[in-house]
Design a protein around this motif. Structure first.
Motif, PDB file in Angstrom:
ATOM      1  N   SER A   1      27.074 -18.736 -28.453  1.00  0.00           N
ATOM      2  CA  SER A   1      28.096 -17.859 -27.878  1.00  0.00           C
ATOM      3  C   SER A   1      29.412 -18.023 -28.629  1.00  0.00           C
ATOM      4  O   SER A   1      30.116 -17.042 -28.909  1.00  0.00           O
ATOM      5  CB  SER A   1      28.298 -18.175 -26.392  1.00  0.00           C
ATOM      6  N   LYS A   2      29.726 -19.266 -28.975  1.00  0.00           N
ATOM      7  CA  LYS A   2      30.936 -19.522 -29.769  1.00  0.00           C
ATOM      8  C   LYS A   2      30.817 -18.879 -31.146  1.00  0.00           C
ATOM      9  O   LYS A   2      31.765 -18.260 -31.648  1.00  0.00           O
ATOM     10  CB  LYS A   2      31.145 -21.043 -29.898  1.00  0.00           C
TER      11      LYS A   2
ATOM     12  N   HIS B   1      28.926 -25.948 -13.204  1.00  0.00           N
ATOM     13  CA  HIS B   1      29.984 -26.242 -14.182  1.00  0.00           C
ATOM     14  C   HIS B   1      29.777 -25.400 -15.449  1.00  0.00           C
ATOM     15  O   HIS B   1      30.720 -24.768 -15.950  1.00  0.00           O
ATOM     16  CB  HIS B   1      29.975 -27.731 -14.523  1.00  0.00           C
ATOM     17  N   CYS B   2      28.537 -25.340 -15.922  1.00  0.00           N
ATOM     18  CA  CYS B   2      28.240 -24.536 -17.117  1.00  0.00           C
ATOM     19  C   CYS B   2      28.435 -23.048 -16.839  1.00  0.00           C
ATOM     20  O   CYS B   2      29.037 -22.328 -17.645  1.00  0.00           O
ATOM     21  CB  CYS B   2      26.806 -24.792 -17.578  1.00  0.00           C
ATOM     22  N   ARG B   3      27.948 -22.593 -15.678  1.00  0.00           N
ATOM     23  CA  ARG B   3      28.052 -21.170 -15.360  1.00  0.00           C
ATOM     24  C   ARG B   3      29.518 -20.721 -15.261  1.00  0.00           C
ATOM     25  O   ARG B   3      29.887 -19.647 -15.752  1.00  0.00           O
ATOM     26  CB  ARG B   3      27.326 -20.890 -14.044  1.00  0.00           C
ATOM     27  N   LEU B   4      30.338 -21.546 -14.633  1.00  0.00           N
ATOM     28  CA  LEU B   4      31.761 -21.196 -14.479  1.00  0.00           C
ATOM     29  C   LEU B   4      32.483 -21.222 -15.819  1.00  0.00           C
ATOM     30  O   LEU B   4      33.387 -20.406 -16.068  1.00  0.00           O
ATOM     31  CB  LEU B   4      32.424 -22.145 -13.477  1.00  0.00           C
ATOM     32  N   LEU B   5      32.106 -22.139 -16.699  1.00  0.00           N
ATOM     33  CA  LEU B   5      32.694 -22.164 -18.050  1.00  0.00           C
ATOM     34  C   LEU B   5      32.344 -20.886 -18.818  1.00  0.00           C
ATOM     35  O   LEU B   5      33.202 -20.285 -19.471  1.00  0.00           O
ATOM     36  CB  LEU B   5      32.201 -23.391 -18.822  1.00  0.00           C
ATOM     37  N   PHE B   6      31.086 -20.466 -18.719  1.00  0.00           N
ATOM     38  CA  PHE B   6      30.683 -19.201 -19.360  1.00  0.00           C
ATOM     39  C   PHE B   6      31.499 -18.029 -18.798  1.00  0.00           C
ATOM     40  O   PHE B   6      31.957 -17.152 -19.536  1.00  0.00           O
ATOM     41  CB  PHE B   6      29.190 -18.932 -19.123  1.00  0.00           C
ATOM     42  N   GLN B   7      31.674 -18.025 -17.468  1.00  0.00           N
ATOM     43  CA  GLN B   7      32.367 -16.914 -16.817  1.00  0.00           C
ATOM     44  C   GLN B   7      33.839 -16.851 -17.247  1.00  0.00           C
ATOM     45  O   GLN B   7      34.370 -15.764 -17.533  1.00  0.00           O
ATOM     46  CB  GLN B   7      32.266 -17.062 -15.294  1.00  0.00           C
ATOM     47  N   LEU B   8      34.495 -18.003 -17.308  1.00  0.00           N
ATOM     48  CA  LEU B   8      35.901 -18.023 -17.725  1.00  0.00           C
ATOM     49  C   LEU B   8      36.039 -17.643 -19.200  1.00  0.00           C
ATOM     50  O   LEU B   8      36.959 -16.901 -19.580  1.00  0.00           O
ATOM     51  CB  LEU B   8      36.505 -19.411 -17.467  1.00  0.00           C
ATOM     52  N   ALA B   9      35.110 -18.109 -20.027  1.00  0.00           N
ATOM     53  CA  ALA B   9      35.134 -17.741 -21.455  1.00  0.00           C
ATOM     54  C   ALA B   9      34.973 -16.236 -21.629  1.00  0.00           C
ATOM     55  O   ALA B   9      35.604 -15.618 -22.499  1.00  0.00           O
ATOM     56  CB  ALA B   9      34.025 -18.483 -22.207  1.00  0.00           C
ATOM     57  N   GLN B  10      34.143 -15.620 -20.769  1.00  0.00           N
ATOM     58  CA  GLN B  10      33.935 -14.179 -20.832  1.00  0.00           C
ATOM     59  C   GLN B  10      35.234 -13.414 -20.546  1.00  0.00           C
ATOM     60  O   GLN B  10      35.548 -12.417 -21.207  1.00  0.00           O
ATOM     61  CB  GLN B  10      32.852 -13.771 -19.824  1.00  0.00           C
TER      62      GLN B  10
ATOM     63  N   TRP C   1      19.753 -16.268 -22.006  1.00  0.00           N
ATOM     64  CA  TRP C   1      20.691 -15.484 -22.796  1.00  0.00           C
ATOM     65  C   TRP C   1      20.583 -14.012 -22.448  1.00  0.00           C
ATOM     66  O   TRP C   1      21.557 -13.362 -22.066  1.00  0.00           O
ATOM     67  CB  TRP C   1      20.421 -15.731 -24.294  1.00  0.00           C
ATOM     68  N   LEU C   2      19.387 -13.474 -22.557  1.00  0.00           N
ATOM     69  CA  LEU C   2      19.108 -12.081 -22.203  1.00  0.00           C
ATOM     70  C   LEU C   2      17.685 -12.003 -21.672  1.00  0.00           C
ATOM     71  O   LEU C   2      16.820 -12.772 -22.118  1.00  0.00           O
ATOM     72  CB  LEU C   2      19.186 -11.165 -23.433  1.00  0.00           C
ATOM     73  N   PRO C   3      17.398 -11.063 -20.761  1.00  0.00           N
ATOM     74  CA  PRO C   3      15.993 -10.836 -20.404  1.00  0.00           C
ATOM     75  C   PRO C   3      15.205 -10.376 -21.633  1.00  0.00           C
ATOM     76  O   PRO C   3      15.765  -9.766 -22.548  1.00  0.00           O
ATOM     77  CB  PRO C   3      16.075  -9.708 -19.369  1.00  0.00           C
TER      78      PRO C   3
END
Length: 593
Positions: free
Chosen positions: A177-178, A131-140, A270-272
């Motif tokens: 991110s926001k 759910h979190c991953r898909l929200l990040f993807q759609l926001a992107q 967030w980042l490597p």
């Protein structure tokens, strides 16, 4: 003929899967053989769960390693459809949805990508990670469309969901991110509110040390960028120092020492760590360039570009190309200030090469490329080319809504018109739009630069008292935020004004500190200008002639070297794709790699 027993079928499936994996992880990977093994699984008429999972595996491999996107999409469509009727099959169901959305995105069918992700988000509330991953993807995707309002709304939904899921870490990632998007959208008040909340969360976070430091680096990067976007070079120093200390801490931490979280929503990074190091180098270069520490900017650019080249050997992640391009953009401006035009034009060619290999970067950085070519043309005294490049940059930055880049370009185009001497009407129209009293900007440095350009205009018109008033305002603002190059330029121009008025003593009071400051930067052109003014003082006349001759010879030699390079012809490019025949080839030797 009797059917193959289920137990034997399972053994065949596991064997094929094992062989496929050995092909995938071989060095180099044997993707074609891996795909053949997975396709063979379908001949065994496997159960629906195995069939659906195999479709996802094939779709992922075809999408990642081949150009057969239609076949990848077909496999993923089948996996998505089949998974709807299978219980407790979230990993296959949502991975298929995520990959399908990426394919739609690559094919520029963003409406289908968003539609797919919304469907998946609507049924994924029981699977915290997905759910979190898909929200990040759609926001992107919304971010790519510059629909920052929708993207921020989704990140807000994610933040609220992370609270329910018991993950303060992922809540903070959503909020940071926001905050990043609000910063890009220049919503300063909202940015400050979000970052304040994040600061409180990070301070009280009790999770793993590496997660905490990762959040801290993200938070401090946003703080530093906020200051730099506002042209507050002095005010940023505290946050920048904290960021540099934090990245040192995170490089010394071993993730193996961290306790593993039991919260599914915590499974994000967030980042490597290696990418974070490059990012900290980048913001350090940005600060050094704005503050006028060119040697420091060059030192950290060298480190960052070397690190990027090493990382690209292992994984050529698109973000590395973005970092590389931004580093080149900043070091090019440093080279031009230092009078190293021949290096600058080679690096402009490298920046173009990065954009040629990534259309998205060309779309987002096209205006910057033309701006750099305009600045290079100015330094080569090719004023017609400078005007053409700046006008192209203005057109592109207007289309891409890069307001502050438009203002920066306008200030430089104003100087081109001033130096041309016969563009009064165009100059007045442009100056009206970049009036320091009314310019719509949050950038302290841009407003200070606008005062300088007005002072320069008044100087060219011999309105010396008015020029001094504008330049003193520039000095005041420059000193407030340690804008060293603007300070040096203002001092030397004031020195020129006083010399024109016959006040040699007051002129030297301006020229000598300008020369000293320009030497520290180092700014070759201010040094040339200041040494020319020293010739007007009987006491320093011989030193002035000697230094002026030395600077002139260095700049002339570099001018000749630059004009003879094939990349110099890039100044004629004002529309369409980059002329690749003029670009430096990959792997060509340069001074910075």
């Amino acid at each position: 003929m009797a059917s193959v027993p289920a137990v034997q079928n399972d053994a065949w499936y596991l064997s094929l899967l094992g062989v496929a994996e050995s092909f995938r992880t071989a060095s180099p990977p044997k993707i074609k053989h891996c795909i053949h093994c997975l396709q063979a699984i379908f001949q065994l008429k496997p159960p629906q769960r195995i069939e659906a999972r195999t479709h996802v595996q094939l779709g992922s491999l075809l999408f990642t390693h081949t150009k057969n996107i239609d076949l990848a999409r077909s496999h993923l469509d089948k996996a998505w459809t089949m998974s709807q009727s299978i219980t407790s099959f979230d990993d296959v169901k949502f991975e298929a949805a995520s990959l399908l959305a990426r394919i739609y995105e690559q094919q520029n069918q963003l409406h289908l990508a968003k539609q797919m992700l919304r469907k998946a988000i609507g049924i994924s509330q029981q699977s915290a990670y997905w759910h979190c991953r898909l929200l990040f993807q759609l926001a992107q995707i919304h971010t790519q469309e510059k629909d920052f309002i929708s993207a921020c709304d989704l990140l807000g939904v994610g933040s609220d969901y992370a609270v329910v899921a018991g993950s303060e870490y992922t809540r903070c990632l959503f909020l940071l991110s926001k905050g990043m998007l609000l910063l890009i959208d220049k919503k300063w008040v909202e940015t400050h509110a979000v970052l304040s909340t994040c600061g409180t969360i990070i301070d009280s976070y009790q999770g793993s040390p590496s997660n905490k430091e990762s959040l801290k680096v993200f938070f401090l990067v946003l703080q530093v960028c906020h200051y730099l976007m506002s042209g507050q070079v002095k005010s940023v120093k505290g946050a920048l120092k904290q960021l540099q200390q934090s990245i040192q801490s995170i490089t010394m931490l071993h993730s193996d020492d961290d306790s593993t979280s039991n919260t599914a929503a915590d499974m994000f990074h967030w980042l490597p760590k290696e990418h974070m190091c490059v990012l900290v180098y980048l913001v350090t270069v940005m600060h050094s360039m704005q503050a006028g520490y060119m040697d420091k900017a060059q030192k950290y650019t060298d480190k960052a570009l070397l690190q990027i080249e090493k990382l690209k050997i292992l994984d050529s992640h698109p973000i590395l190309s973005s970092f590389q391009l931004m580093l080149l953009e900043h070091i090019i401006m440093c080279r031009l200030v230092m009078g190293q035009k021949s290096l600058a034009v080679q690096e402009i060619s490298q920046a173009c090469q990065v954009c040629v290999s990534n259309q998205r970067l060309f779309n987002t950085h096209g205006a910057q490329l033309h701006t750099l070519l305009g600045l290079y043309s100015m330094s080569m005294n090719c004023m017609d080319s400078a005007e053409a490049q700046f006008n192209t940059a203005l057109s592109v930055s207007t289309l891409t809504q890069q307001t502050e880049l438009w203002q920066f370009v306008s200030l430089n185009l104003s100087i081109v018109y001033l130096r041309s001497g016969n563009r009064q009407q165009e100059l007045l129209q442009l100056l009206e739009r970049i009036n320091p009293e009314t310019i719509q900007t949050n950038s302290h440095s841009l407003r200070a630069a606008a005062f300088y350009v007005r002072g320069l205009q008044a100087f060219f018109q011999a309105r010396y008292n008015e020029a001094k008033r504008f330049l003193r305002e520039t000095l005041k603002m420059s000193n407030e935020e340690d804008l060293n190059r603007l300070t040096a330029c203002s001092l030397v121009l004031l020195g020129h004004i006083f010399l024109s008025l016959g006040n040699t003593r007051e002129s030297m009071n301006m020229v000598l500190p300008a020369m000293q400051l320009a030497g520290k930067i180092p700014d070759m052109y201010v040094q040339l200008w200041a040494s020319a003014l020293l010739r007007g003082d009987p006491v320093r006349e011989s030193d002035g002639y000697r230094m002026h001759s030395s600077f002139s010879q260095q700049l002339l030699k570099d001018h000749i070297d630059s004009s003879q390079q094939p990349e110099h012809s890039l100044i004629q490019w004002t529309e369409g794709p980059c002329p690749t025949h003029l670009l430096q080839q990959e792997g060509a030797s340069t001074s910075i790699l």
